[in-house]
Design a protein around this motif. Structure first.
Motif, PDB file in Angstrom:
ATOM      1  N   LEU A 231       0.811  -1.224   0.000  1.00  0.00           N
ATOM      2  CA  LEU A 231       0.000   0.000   0.000  1.00  0.00           C
ATOM      3  C   LEU A 231       0.848   1.279   0.000  1.00  0.00           C
ATOM      4  N   PRO A 232       1.958   1.345   0.762  1.00  0.00           N
ATOM      5  CA  PRO A 232       2.793   2.555   0.684  1.00  0.00           C
ATOM      6  C   PRO A 232       3.340   2.803  -0.721  1.00  0.00           C
ATOM      7  N   VAL A 233       3.711   1.736  -1.410  1.00  0.00           N
ATOM      8  CA  VAL A 233       4.216   1.866  -2.780  1.00  0.00           C
ATOM      9  C   VAL A 233       3.120   2.369  -3.704  1.00  0.00           C
ATOM     10  N   PHE A 234       1.935   1.796  -3.570  1.00  0.00           N
ATOM     11  CA  PHE A 234       0.826   2.236  -4.409  1.00  0.00           C
ATOM     12  C   PHE A 234       0.476   3.700  -4.139  1.00  0.00           C
ATOM     13  N   GLN A 235       0.593   4.120  -2.888  1.00  0.00           N
ATOM     14  CA  GLN A 235       0.315   5.518  -2.553  1.00  0.00           C
ATOM     15  C   GLN A 235       1.327   6.444  -3.220  1.00  0.00           C
ATOM     16  N   GLU A 236       2.583   6.049  -3.252  1.00  0.00           N
ATOM     17  CA  GLU A 236       3.607   6.847  -3.927  1.00  0.00           C
ATOM     18  C   GLU A 236       3.293   6.989  -5.417  1.00  0.00           C
ATOM     19  N   VAL A 237       2.799   5.903  -6.010  1.00  0.00           N
ATOM     20  CA  VAL A 237       2.432   5.955  -7.430  1.00  0.00           C
ATOM     21  C   VAL A 237       1.268   6.917  -7.638  1.00  0.00           C
ATOM     22  N   ARG A 238       0.289   6.858  -6.741  1.00  0.00           N
ATOM     23  CA  ARG A 238      -0.857   7.764  -6.856  1.00  0.00           C
ATOM     24  C   ARG A 238      -0.424   9.220  -6.713  1.00  0.00           C
ATOM     25  N   ASP A 239       0.504   9.470  -5.817  1.00  0.00           N
ATOM     26  CA  ASP A 239       0.975  10.831  -5.599  1.00  0.00           C
ATOM     27  C   ASP A 239       1.706  11.386  -6.822  1.00  0.00           C
ATOM     28  N   SER A 240       2.441  10.524  -7.493  1.00  0.00           N
ATOM     29  CA  SER A 240       3.214  10.991  -8.649  1.00  0.00           C
ATOM     30  C   SER A 240       2.415  10.944  -9.944  1.00  0.00           C
ATOM     31  N   CYS A 241       1.394  10.086 -10.001  1.00  0.00           N
ATOM     32  CA  CYS A 241       0.525   9.985 -11.186  1.00  0.00           C
ATOM     33  C   CYS A 241      -0.899  10.296 -10.728  1.00  0.00           C
ATOM     34  N   ARG A 242      -1.205  11.557 -10.627  1.00  0.00           N
ATOM     35  CA  ARG A 242      -2.419  11.995  -9.938  1.00  0.00           C
ATOM     36  C   ARG A 242      -3.720  11.593 -10.625  1.00  0.00           C
ATOM     37  N   HIS A 243      -3.670  11.237 -11.870  1.00  0.00           N
ATOM     38  CA  HIS A 243      -4.889  10.823 -12.567  1.00  0.00           C
ATOM     39  C   HIS A 243      -5.119   9.315 -12.484  1.00  0.00           C
ATOM     40  N   THR A 244      -4.285   8.624 -11.711  1.00  0.00           N
ATOM     41  CA  THR A 244      -4.406   7.173 -11.579  1.00  0.00           C
ATOM     42  C   THR A 244      -5.416   6.814 -10.491  1.00  0.00           C
ATOM     43  N   GLU A 245      -6.279   5.852 -10.800  1.00  0.00           N
ATOM     44  CA  GLU A 245      -7.284   5.369  -9.842  1.00  0.00           C
ATOM     45  C   GLU A 245      -6.988   3.913  -9.503  1.00  0.00           C
ATOM     46  N   PHE A 246      -7.051   3.586  -8.220  1.00  0.00           N
ATOM     47  CA  PHE A 246      -6.864   2.207  -7.765  1.00  0.00           C
ATOM     48  C   PHE A 246      -8.221   1.646  -7.344  1.00  0.00           C
TER      49      PHE A 246
END
Length: 321
Positions: free
Chosen positions: A169-184
């Motif tokens: 989850l921390p890794v996925f959060q970093e991805v969301r922060d850097s790719c703001r249009h990404t939805e999980f």
């Protein structure tokens, strides 16, 4: 007399039961196979009530259920051909191991979901054939081949398997922060507070809508802990992702390593950092993503139900029987 009587687990929504039995029903009908599928409860009295009322059949297919030795001995006297099918490492517990060995020794044919499971079965039964869990390519299809840029990352599975997502989850959060249009998203039978708090979108699983729900994903996730049990898994999540055109990112555990060719039709990151890099690469490079998507769709064709049925049918109904 029935051609095929299948005894399996309850409830009918169990993934193994559905995808390794019910999914073949249209093909049974097309081939004129007269069959019946019966779920067995865990209660001794209820199960015996069911067993005593079973109809006659040319072949008895026991699907995954680890019935008691005396129950199997009863069935062995009534049915001339017994085929056992399994797709998980159900033999790892002490009780499961004892029942598993007895079932295999008493069966005429064993069908295993992958080579790891087949190897475990081969110690107790000579006639073991690998048939993976197949996907209905009529239902599970890519909605479009023209995705300009991937943005929807998702996971599908049962509530008790959500724990495989937690360490990342921390890794996925970093991805969301850097790719703001990404939805999980997670498609599941129950919502999860931890994922909801992390900003994931919950999609309530439905058998009827499952294919449509999956078809909206652009990238599929399948993290697994490297355990003996998980090494026996059949990679079905990844196969589903491939079928709908979502390149899978999966842990290099068990069958995943056979299914996925790293960097071609999916990615097999080994560390949390590698998971982040894999996601970032697919989200940021549309050309790389589209090339991998095409290869993933091609790979899914190897698991087409109609193709696998050609291999399964003679095991259920051998020409000499």
């Amino acid at each position: 007399m029935l051609d095929l009587l299948a005894l399996t687990t309850e409830p009918a929504t169990t993934p193994s039961r559905f995808f390794r039995l019910h999914a073949y029903e249209p093909l049974f009908a097309t081939e004129g196979v007269c069959y019946r599928i019966v779920g067995l409860s865990d209660g001794l009295l209820a199960r015996w009530f069911t067993l005593l009322r079973l109809p006659q059949a040319k072949t008895l297919l026991l699907q995954k259920k680890l019935i008691r030795p005396f129950e199997l001995d009863f069935l062995r006297k009534r049915y001339s051909r017994i085929v056992y099918d399994f797709d998980d490492a159900i033999y790892l517990s002490k009780k499961g191991s004892k029942r598993f060995k007895h079932i295999l020794r008493s069966s005429d044919q064993v069908v295993a979901g992958n080579r790891c499971l087949a190897a475990a079965a081969a110690a107790f039964q000579e006639k073991v054939t690998v048939i993976p869990t197949g996907v209905d390519l009529v239902r599970f299809v890519p909605t479009s081949m023209t995705i300009e840029k991937p943005s929807i990352v998702g996971w599908i599975g049962s509530y008790h398997n959500l724990k495989n997502l937690y360490p990342l989850l921390p890794v996925f959060q970093e991805v969301r922060d850097s790719c703001r249009h990404t939805e999980f998203r997670y498609i599941c039978d129950h919502p999860d507070n931890r994922l909801n708090s992390a900003g994931w979108t919950y999609i309530k699983w439905s058998r009827k809508e499952e294919a449509a729900m999956l078809s909206e994903l652009h990238i599929g996730l399948m993290p697994l802990q490297d355990t003996e049990y998980n090494r026996g898994k059949c990679g079905f999540k990844a196969i589903q992702y491939m079928a709908i055109g979502a390149p899978p990112i999966a842990s290099p555990v068990g069958f995943n390593c056979e299914l996925i060719k790293h960097g071609v039709n999916g990615l097999l990151p080994m560390t949390p950092a590698a998971w982040g890099e894999a996601l970032q690469t697919l989200l940021a490079d549309p050309d790389y993503y589209r090339a991998m998507r095409i290869k993933a769709i091609e790979r899914a064709k190897d698991f087409d139900l109609s193709k696998l049925f050609v291999s399964l049918k003679p095991l259920l109904f051998p020409p000499t029987a």
